[in-house]
Design an enzyme around this catalytic site. Structure first.
Site, PDB file in Angstrom:
ATOM      1  N   PHE A 104      95.822  78.330  37.028  1.00 43.32           N
ATOM      2  CA  PHE A 104      95.814  76.872  36.843  1.00 43.32           C
ATOM      3  C   PHE A 104      94.707  76.408  35.906  1.00 43.32           C
ATOM      4  O   PHE A 104      94.794  75.324  35.334  1.00 43.32           O
ATOM      5  CB  PHE A 104      95.657  76.170  38.210  1.00 43.32           C
ATOM      6  CG  PHE A 104      94.221  76.123  38.699  1.00 43.32           C
ATOM      7  CD1 PHE A 104      93.352  75.132  38.245  1.00 43.32           C
ATOM      8  CD2 PHE A 104      93.723  77.083  39.577  1.00 43.32           C
ATOM      9  CE1 PHE A 104      92.034  75.101  38.668  1.00 43.32           C
ATOM     10  CE2 PHE A 104      92.411  77.062  39.995  1.00 43.32           C
ATOM     11  CZ  PHE A 104      91.556  76.071  39.538  1.00 43.32           C
ATOM     12  N   GLU A 156     102.006  77.148  39.117  1.00 37.92           N
ATOM     13  CA  GLU A 156     102.831  76.084  39.712  1.00 37.92           C
ATOM     14  C   GLU A 156     101.993  74.820  39.921  1.00 37.92           C
ATOM     15  O   GLU A 156     102.538  73.759  40.201  1.00 37.92           O
ATOM     16  CB  GLU A 156     103.445  76.569  41.037  1.00 37.92           C
ATOM     17  CG  GLU A 156     102.463  76.880  42.164  1.00 37.92           C
ATOM     18  CD  GLU A 156     101.752  78.236  42.024  1.00 37.92           C
ATOM     19  OE1 GLU A 156     101.731  78.811  40.926  1.00 37.92           O
ATOM     20  OE2 GLU A 156     101.197  78.691  43.038  1.00 37.92           O
ATOM     21  N   GLU A 184      83.686  84.356  44.883  1.00 33.62           N
ATOM     22  CA  GLU A 184      83.833  83.452  43.728  1.00 33.62           C
ATOM     23  C   GLU A 184      84.118  82.063  44.305  1.00 33.62           C
ATOM     24  O   GLU A 184      85.170  81.836  44.914  1.00 33.62           O
ATOM     25  CB  GLU A 184      85.010  83.915  42.864  1.00 33.62           C
ATOM     26  CG  GLU A 184      85.168  83.090  41.602  1.00 33.62           C
ATOM     27  CD  GLU A 184      86.407  83.459  40.795  1.00 33.62           C
ATOM     28  OE1 GLU A 184      87.449  83.769  41.396  1.00 33.62           O
ATOM     29  OE2 GLU A 184      86.330  83.429  39.555  1.00 33.62           O
ATOM     30  N   CYS A 224      86.571  81.025  34.725  1.00 30.36           N
ATOM     31  CA  CYS A 224      86.276  82.419  35.076  1.00 30.36           C
ATOM     32  C   CYS A 224      84.986  82.874  34.409  1.00 30.36           C
ATOM     33  O   CYS A 224      84.423  83.887  34.783  1.00 30.36           O
ATOM     34  CB  CYS A 224      87.424  83.319  34.659  1.00 30.36           C
ATOM     35  SG  CYS A 224      87.579  83.420  32.880  1.00 30.36           S
ATOM     36  N   SER A 257      93.365  85.233  40.280  1.00 34.43           N
ATOM     37  CA  SER A 257      92.321  85.625  41.229  1.00 34.43           C
ATOM     38  C   SER A 257      92.328  87.139  41.484  1.00 34.43           C
ATOM     39  O   SER A 257      93.313  87.820  41.188  1.00 34.43           O
ATOM     40  CB  SER A 257      92.532  84.877  42.538  1.00 34.43           C
ATOM     41  OG  SER A 257      93.803  85.229  43.055  1.00 34.43           O
ATOM     42  N   LYS A 312     105.507  82.709  33.252  1.00 36.26           N
ATOM     43  CA  LYS A 312     105.545  82.061  34.585  1.00 36.26           C
ATOM     44  C   LYS A 312     104.178  81.401  34.737  1.00 36.26           C
ATOM     45  O   LYS A 312     103.219  82.013  35.173  1.00 36.26           O
ATOM     46  CB  LYS A 312     105.784  83.110  35.682  1.00 36.26           C
ATOM     47  CG  LYS A 312     106.394  82.605  36.971  1.00 36.26           C
ATOM     48  CD  LYS A 312     105.590  81.547  37.689  1.00 36.26           C
ATOM     49  CE  LYS A 312     104.363  82.061  38.384  1.00 36.26           C
ATOM     50  NZ  LYS A 312     103.488  80.973  38.912  1.00 36.26           N
TER      51      LYS A 312
HETATM   52  P1  NAD Z   1      95.921  82.684  41.469  1.00 37.49           P
HETATM   53  O1  NAD Z   1      95.669  84.146  41.550  1.00 37.49           O
HETATM   54  O2  NAD Z   1      96.046  81.930  42.733  1.00 37.49           O
HETATM   55  O3  NAD Z   1      97.276  82.391  40.645  1.00 37.49           O
HETATM   56  C1  NAD Z   1      97.489  82.948  39.371  1.00 37.49           C
HETATM   57  C2  NAD Z   1      98.992  83.122  39.146  1.00 37.49           C
HETATM   58  O4  NAD Z   1      99.493  84.082  40.076  1.00 37.49           O
HETATM   59  C3  NAD Z   1      99.806  81.850  39.336  1.00 37.49           C
HETATM   60  O5  NAD Z   1     100.784  81.786  38.336  1.00 37.49           O
HETATM   61  C4  NAD Z   1     100.412  82.031  40.717  1.00 37.49           C
HETATM   62  O6  NAD Z   1     101.658  81.396  40.853  1.00 37.49           O
HETATM   63  C5  NAD Z   1     100.586  83.528  40.818  1.00 37.49           C
HETATM   64  N1  NAD Z   1     100.466  84.021  42.200  1.00 37.49           N
HETATM   65  C6  NAD Z   1      99.743  83.476  43.216  1.00 37.49           C
HETATM   66  N2  NAD Z   1      99.847  84.230  44.319  1.00 37.49           N
HETATM   67  C7  NAD Z   1     100.650  85.274  44.002  1.00 37.49           C
HETATM   68  C8  NAD Z   1     101.121  86.409  44.741  1.00 37.49           C
HETATM   69  N3  NAD Z   1     100.791  86.600  46.014  1.00 37.49           N
HETATM   70  N4  NAD Z   1     101.897  87.287  44.096  1.00 37.49           N
HETATM   71  C9  NAD Z   1     102.236  87.113  42.801  1.00 37.49           C
HETATM   72  N5  NAD Z   1     101.825  86.059  42.068  1.00 37.49           N
HETATM   73  C10 NAD Z   1     101.039  85.147  42.654  1.00 37.49           C
HETATM   74  O7  NAD Z   1      94.759  82.088  40.544  1.00 37.49           O
HETATM   75  P2  NAD Z   1      94.427  80.558  40.229  1.00 37.49           P
HETATM   76  O8  NAD Z   1      93.789  79.950  41.422  1.00 37.49           O
HETATM   77  O9  NAD Z   1      95.565  79.893  39.597  1.00 37.49           O
HETATM   78  O10 NAD Z   1      93.322  80.742  39.069  1.00 37.49           O
HETATM   79  C11 NAD Z   1      91.956  80.883  39.320  1.00 37.49           C
HETATM   80  C12 NAD Z   1      91.534  82.333  39.288  1.00 37.49           C
HETATM   81  O11 NAD Z   1      91.829  82.891  38.014  1.00 37.49           O
HETATM   82  C13 NAD Z   1      90.037  82.516  39.457  1.00 37.49           C
HETATM   83  O12 NAD Z   1      89.817  83.620  40.309  1.00 37.49           O
HETATM   84  C14 NAD Z   1      89.550  82.824  38.064  1.00 37.49           C
HETATM   85  O13 NAD Z   1      88.354  83.570  37.994  1.00 37.49           O
HETATM   86  C15 NAD Z   1      90.686  83.592  37.526  1.00 37.49           C
HETATM   87  N6  NAD Z   1      90.676  83.575  36.064  1.00 37.49           N
HETATM   88  C16 NAD Z   1      90.310  84.716  35.421  1.00 37.49           C
HETATM   89  C17 NAD Z   1      90.251  84.731  34.037  1.00 37.49           C
HETATM   90  C18 NAD Z   1      89.853  85.969  33.312  1.00 37.49           C
HETATM   91  O14 NAD Z   1      90.045  86.010  32.116  1.00 37.49           O
HETATM   92  N7  NAD Z   1      89.303  86.982  33.969  1.00 37.49           N
HETATM   93  C19 NAD Z   1      90.573  83.580  33.317  1.00 37.49           C
HETATM   94  C20 NAD Z   1      90.950  82.430  34.020  1.00 37.49           C
HETATM   95  C21 NAD Z   1      91.011  82.446  35.398  1.00 37.49           C
END
Ligand code: NAD
Length: 499
Positions: free
Chosen positions: A150, A177, A382, A282, A227, A174
């Site tokens: 997000f 959401e 985090e 991040c 994450s 994808k």
């Molecule tokens: P998230 O892991 O909750 O969601 C990321 C994506 O995965 C979304 O599209 C979501 O729909 C999907 N998803 C969620 N649960 C899932 C599951 N159980 N199985 C499969 N897909 C699933 O992350 P978020 O809260 O949207 O984003 C924040 C996180 O992203 C933070 O931890 C941040 O550090 C990380 N991030 C990392 C970088 C990097 O380059 N390392 C960059 C930006 C964000």
């Protein structure tokens, strides 16, 4: 006005037949502004089949034509920069300036993708044996998929599909959401830029839809950003299903402050890098490591942080916006409570923060802890909120040792005026992206985004040359063309040696 977010399937923006829909909220009010569909199995099938079919023609399009799509796309994105940023601000709560930065860092990757011909160049050696030459080509893989978080709904989708598609692949995105409206606008403009229908598909949903992308045999490569637990799951599941996977995950980034640094520069950098975007980056700095006498600056840091306030995206006096959801806000507040309970000094408490006229927003004020230790949850987790933890060490060596023990390795920074100390730090630190007097060292697109350790699972990183390697396969051709003068060998060669 509330709207249903469409799918982008086989080149058409269509309403999903889904029975389940996910609320997209404005984090400053918690009003529902849109609903995103949980894409049905039949719609997922259509996206994959159409992307597979389109690959057959797209891979034959000359590389310079593919590059021209990217040139037109970057011009359109620039033209619509403010409009995209406004959509982004409304669904993420980011301040308008910050939202523009999110879009801009994506545009830079599109510019880079327009260089695809030089980036895809192979190698060649003449005369590897008598009258034998070898050359290599890089060829696209096929259908690639991207799953995005997000917190950067413009930049991170733009890390992925322009590079993959410029290389000759087709792509299924994808997006998160929680903020799918920005990526949909990016898709509309991509079509307007002349990308043939079906080259990019956008589906919505959560785990169920992601699982289809991770297991369907037609998908060759998966890029993920999100994450840590989901990132590990994506890497394990995707690779078990024989896919190429790059998975960028969560982080905990430290900034080391040596006493010879410029105090005001340090304070400015720490405030912006810790609470900017409400700490939902991040690469945010979440731990400040003060070495020796530098810890005397903590009271002035507190003073500077206390002046910062969150607010609505179009409030020019606000430094940052709300947390993405009420649930995420509760998690941040409960981690602050844990920090206090586990003995850290809570110098500034952002819980219970309010913003005039927006009583239902997910606000958290700037929060500052000192005396944080490695056993505390606020150090280990985090937090993804506007919370900065201060730690103290006696020497640079001790600071390096502390950081190298962290399971994460996304970003790190040092503030100092000593070239020697900076040199030692860069060399010894086990983190993939290092800033020297720069708090958030996100590399430009001609380099790659190179997180390490628990912040990245995979081999090839995002954008730069590494993205081209990730989205292509190398083919090596060895050829012999017989000259008229060459004497045909009358015997078979039973050796593998080239002669
Ligand atoms: P998230 O892991 O909750 O969601 C990321 C994506 O995965 C979304 O599209 C979501 O729909 C999907 N998803 C969620 N649960 C899932 C599951 N159980 N199985 C499969 N897909 C699933 O992350 P978020 O809260 O949207 O984003 C924040 C996180 O992203 C933070 O931890 C941040 O550090 C990380 N991030 C990392 C970088 C990097 O380059 N390392 C960059 C930006 C964000």
């Amino acid at each position: 006005m509330m709207k249903n977010v469409p799918l982008y399937l086989a080149g058409e923006f269509v309403q999903s037949q889904a029975s389940e829909w996910i609320d997209v909220t404005d984090p400053a009010t918690n009003e529902v502004i849109a609903k995103a569909p949980c894409t049905t199995d039949a719609e997922m099938r259509k996206a994959i089949d159409s992307a597979s079919e389109m690959f057959k023609t797209w891979k034959e399009v000359p590389v310079s034509e593919r590059a021209r799509v990217m040139l037109r796309y970057q011009a359109l994105l620039k033209e619509h920069h403010d409009e995209i940023a406004e959509i982004l601000s409304q669904e993420t709560g980011k301040t308008f300036e910050d939202a523009k930065g999110d879009v801009w860092r994506g545009i830079e990757v599109v510019e880079h993708a327009a260089n695809v011909a030089s980036l895809m160049m192979g190698e060649t050696v003449e005369n590897v044996a008598r009258e034998v030459d070898t050359h290599s080509w890089t060829q696209p893989l096929g259908v690639c998929a991207g799953i995005t978080p997000f917190n950067f709904p413009a930049m991170i989708p733009l890390w992925m599909f322009p590079m993959a598609i410029a290389c000759g692949n087709t792509f299924i995105l994808k997006p998160s959401e929680q903020d799918p409206l920005t990526p949909m606008r990016l898709a509309e403009l991509f079509e307007e830029a002349g990308a043939p229908k079906g080259v990019l598909q956008v589906v919505h949903g959560g785990k169920e839809q992601v699982d289809v992308l991770l297991t369907d045999p037609a998908i060759r490569a998966v890029s993920f950003v999100g994450s840590v637990p989901v990132g590990r799951y994506i890497y394990e599941t995707g690779t078990r299903n024989m896919k190429r996977v790059q998975s960028f995950a969560g982080a905990k980034n430290h900034m080391v402050i040596l006493p010879d640094a410029d105090k005001q520069q340090v304070i400015n950098a720490l405030v912006g890098a810790s609470v900017g975007a409400a700490g939902q980056r991040c690469m945010a700095i979440s731990v400040a490591v003060f070495v020796g006498e530098a810890q005397q600056w903590i009271p002035e840091l507190k003073e500077a942080m206390a002046k910062v306030r969150p607010g609505a995206w179009n409030d020019s006096g606000a430094s940052y916006g709300p947390i993405i959801s009420a649930k995420a806000k509760d998690r941040v507040e409960s981690l602050i409570a844990t920090g206090e309970a586990q003995g850290a000094n809570l110098l500034l408490d952002g819980r219970g923060c309010t913003v005039d006229g927006l009583p239902d927003g997910n606000w958290v004020g700037p929060t500052l802890f000192s005396g944080v230790t490695t056993e505390m949850d606020i150090y280990k987790e985090e937090i993804f909120g506007p919370v900065l933890s201060c730690m103290e060490t006696d020497s640079l060596g001790e600071a390096i040792e502390l950081i190298n023990k962290s399971p994460y390795g996304n970003g790190v920074s040092i503030f100092t005026n000593s070239g020697g100390c900076a040199r030692r730090f860069q060399h010894e630190i086990d983190v993939g992206q290092v800033g020297v007097n720069i708090p958030i060292p996100v590399p430009m697109p001609f380099f790659s985004f190179t997180g390490w350790k628990g912040s990245f699972y995979g081999d090839q990183h995002a954008y730069g040359k590494q993205a081209v390697r990730f989205y292509t396969e190398t083919k090596t051709v060895t050829s012999r063309w017989f000259s008229k003068e060459a004497t045909a060998t009358s015997e078979a060669n039973f050796s593998i040696q080239l002669r």
